[in-house]
Design an enzyme around this catalytic site. Sequence first.
Site, PDB file in Angstrom:
ATOM      1  N   MET A  26       0.849  -1.198   0.000  1.00  0.00           N
ATOM      2  CA  MET A  26       0.000   0.000   0.000  1.00  0.00           C
ATOM      3  C   MET A  26       0.888   1.253   0.000  1.00  0.00           C
ATOM      4  O   MET A  26       0.442   2.338   0.353  1.00  0.00           O
ATOM      5  CB  MET A  26      -0.945   0.001   1.203  1.00  0.00           C
ATOM      6  CG  MET A  26      -1.942  -1.169   1.135  1.00  0.00           C
ATOM      7  SD  MET A  26      -3.483  -0.888   1.998  1.00  0.00           S
ATOM      8  CE  MET A  26      -2.915  -0.627   3.647  1.00  0.00           C
ATOM      9  N   GLU A  31      11.979  -0.580   4.907  1.00  0.00           N
ATOM     10  CA  GLU A  31      12.922  -1.665   4.678  1.00  0.00           C
ATOM     11  C   GLU A  31      12.230  -3.044   4.657  1.00  0.00           C
ATOM     12  O   GLU A  31      12.689  -3.959   3.976  1.00  0.00           O
ATOM     13  CB  GLU A  31      14.017  -1.587   5.759  1.00  0.00           C
ATOM     14  CG  GLU A  31      15.218  -2.455   5.546  1.00  0.00           C
ATOM     15  CD  GLU A  31      15.836  -2.383   4.155  1.00  0.00           C
ATOM     16  OE1 GLU A  31      15.843  -1.296   3.540  1.00  0.00           O
ATOM     17  OE2 GLU A  31      16.290  -3.435   3.676  1.00  0.00           O
ATOM     18  N   GLY A  32      11.117  -3.187   5.380  1.00  0.00           N
ATOM     19  CA  GLY A  32      10.377  -4.458   5.350  1.00  0.00           C
ATOM     20  C   GLY A  32       9.921  -4.780   3.926  1.00  0.00           C
ATOM     21  O   GLY A  32      10.085  -5.902   3.437  1.00  0.00           O
ATOM     22  N   HIS A  33       9.346  -3.787   3.243  1.00  0.00           N
ATOM     23  CA  HIS A  33       8.908  -4.001   1.854  1.00  0.00           C
ATOM     24  C   HIS A  33      10.120  -4.241   0.940  1.00  0.00           C
ATOM     25  O   HIS A  33      10.098  -5.119   0.079  1.00  0.00           O
ATOM     26  CB  HIS A  33       8.182  -2.768   1.317  1.00  0.00           C
ATOM     27  CG  HIS A  33       6.950  -2.376   2.076  1.00  0.00           C
ATOM     28  ND1 HIS A  33       6.894  -1.259   2.876  1.00  0.00           N
ATOM     29  CD2 HIS A  33       5.729  -2.949   2.138  1.00  0.00           C
ATOM     30  CE1 HIS A  33       5.691  -1.150   3.402  1.00  0.00           C
ATOM     31  NE2 HIS A  33       4.957  -2.165   2.984  1.00  0.00           N
ATOM     32  N   SER A 182       4.344   1.225   8.105  1.00  0.00           N
ATOM     33  CA  SER A 182       4.015   2.547   7.535  1.00  0.00           C
ATOM     34  C   SER A 182       3.345   3.414   8.590  1.00  0.00           C
ATOM     35  O   SER A 182       3.479   4.635   8.588  1.00  0.00           O
ATOM     36  CB  SER A 182       3.100   2.382   6.336  1.00  0.00           C
ATOM     37  OG  SER A 182       3.670   1.461   5.438  1.00  0.00           O
ATOM     38  N   ARG A 183       2.617   2.781   9.497  1.00  0.00           N
ATOM     39  CA  ARG A 183       1.871   3.540  10.510  1.00  0.00           C
ATOM     40  C   ARG A 183       2.785   4.117  11.596  1.00  0.00           C
ATOM     41  O   ARG A 183       2.336   4.959  12.370  1.00  0.00           O
ATOM     42  CB  ARG A 183       0.766   2.684  11.126  1.00  0.00           C
ATOM     43  CG  ARG A 183      -0.372   2.426  10.138  1.00  0.00           C
ATOM     44  CD  ARG A 183      -1.558   1.735  10.772  1.00  0.00           C
ATOM     45  NE  ARG A 183      -2.718   1.721   9.908  1.00  0.00           N
ATOM     46  CZ  ARG A 183      -3.098   0.706   9.127  1.00  0.00           C
ATOM     47  NH1 ARG A 183      -2.383  -0.417   9.109  1.00  0.00           N
ATOM     48  NH2 ARG A 183      -4.177   0.783   8.367  1.00  0.00           N
TER      49      ARG A 183
HETATM   50  O1  PAF Z   1      -0.185  -5.700   3.609  1.00  0.00           O
HETATM   51  C1  PAF Z   1      -0.599  -4.789   2.881  1.00  0.00           C
HETATM   52  O2  PAF Z   1       0.078  -3.787   2.645  1.00  0.00           O
HETATM   53  C2  PAF Z   1      -1.973  -4.900   2.255  1.00  0.00           C
HETATM   54  O3  PAF Z   1      -2.868  -5.510   3.121  1.00  0.00           O
HETATM   55  C3  PAF Z   1      -1.966  -5.607   0.884  1.00  0.00           C
HETATM   56  C4  PAF Z   1      -1.533  -7.056   1.000  1.00  0.00           C
HETATM   57  C5  PAF Z   1      -1.029  -4.871  -0.067  1.00  0.00           C
HETATM   58  C6  PAF Z   1      -3.374  -5.595   0.293  1.00  0.00           C
HETATM   59  O4  PAF Z   1      -3.855  -4.295   0.126  1.00  0.00           O
END
Ligand code: PAF
Length: 282
Positions: A26, A31-33, A182-183
């Site tokens: 989203m 760094e996790g992503h 992100s939060r």
């Molecule tokens: O984990 C997230 O960021 C969201 O729940 C996802 C998997 C991208 C679905 O909107």
Amino acid sequence: MEVIRSARQLRHRLAGEGSIGFVPTMGSLHEGHLSLVREARNQASCVVASIFVNRLQFGPGEDFERYPRSLEQDVAHLASSGCQVVFAPDEAELYPRPQRVFVQPSALKDTLEGAVRPGHFQGVCTVVMKLFQMVQPQIALFGKKDYQQWLILREMVEGLAMPIRMVGGETVRATDGLALSSRNAYLSVTERAEAPRLQQRLSGVAKAVQDGADAAGAEREALSVLQQHGWVLDYLTVRRQLDLELPQAGDRALVVLAAARLGNTRLIDNLEFTLPDGHHGS
Ligand code: PAF
């Protein structure tokens, strides 16, 4: 790296790609992503990341409107992490009409996060299913910080016989132990200093249970410490890794999960742990 906005262009770009590794997000990337993107690079010849803040998975009064959005910065991070294609559709591309067809997850959707956020996992599964149809990946990667989401999506892929290999990434933490999210951007300076206590208490519960303490007692103690420091808990509980049911005698692979509010910010975290052989169970 290309940034693509439409599903039609995406299909055209990805036609003929050998193996596609997909990281749905989203945005507001950390760094996790990016560790998932790098892992996708090791496992697939083409890496696609999506950025889409999915209205369907937010309940009334949740933070859909204020969810952090930082496309330009995200695109730069993805480019330097080896991503080849960013799919960043707008809402009309994903939901050209009000969505009336939904993916119904198993009963796992009703516990823990699902009990506090009704409809959340249906919204997650529906958007992930649509994104899977658009990207058609062979491999999909999700962070295990959202532990229940990870289990539910894995079950969806298996239950609907989708030819996608699901890969779970370990939670990436700041040096003080706070799980990246992100939060975290919502936290004030004082709250950010307090926030690692959640992970510390989860470690404390895991260690106590491994040392033979009763799970309920360890949970109560952690809850009380967190409350004393201003946290408002939705849940803090030890469950089985397999299905998030309460542990039975003999269960060894456990996870302690929590969701709690610090001021206006809701944080979740979890810690997997294993009971040693010869442990008398829960
Ligand atoms: O984990 C997230 O960021 C969201 O729940 C996802 C998997 C991208 C679905 O909107």
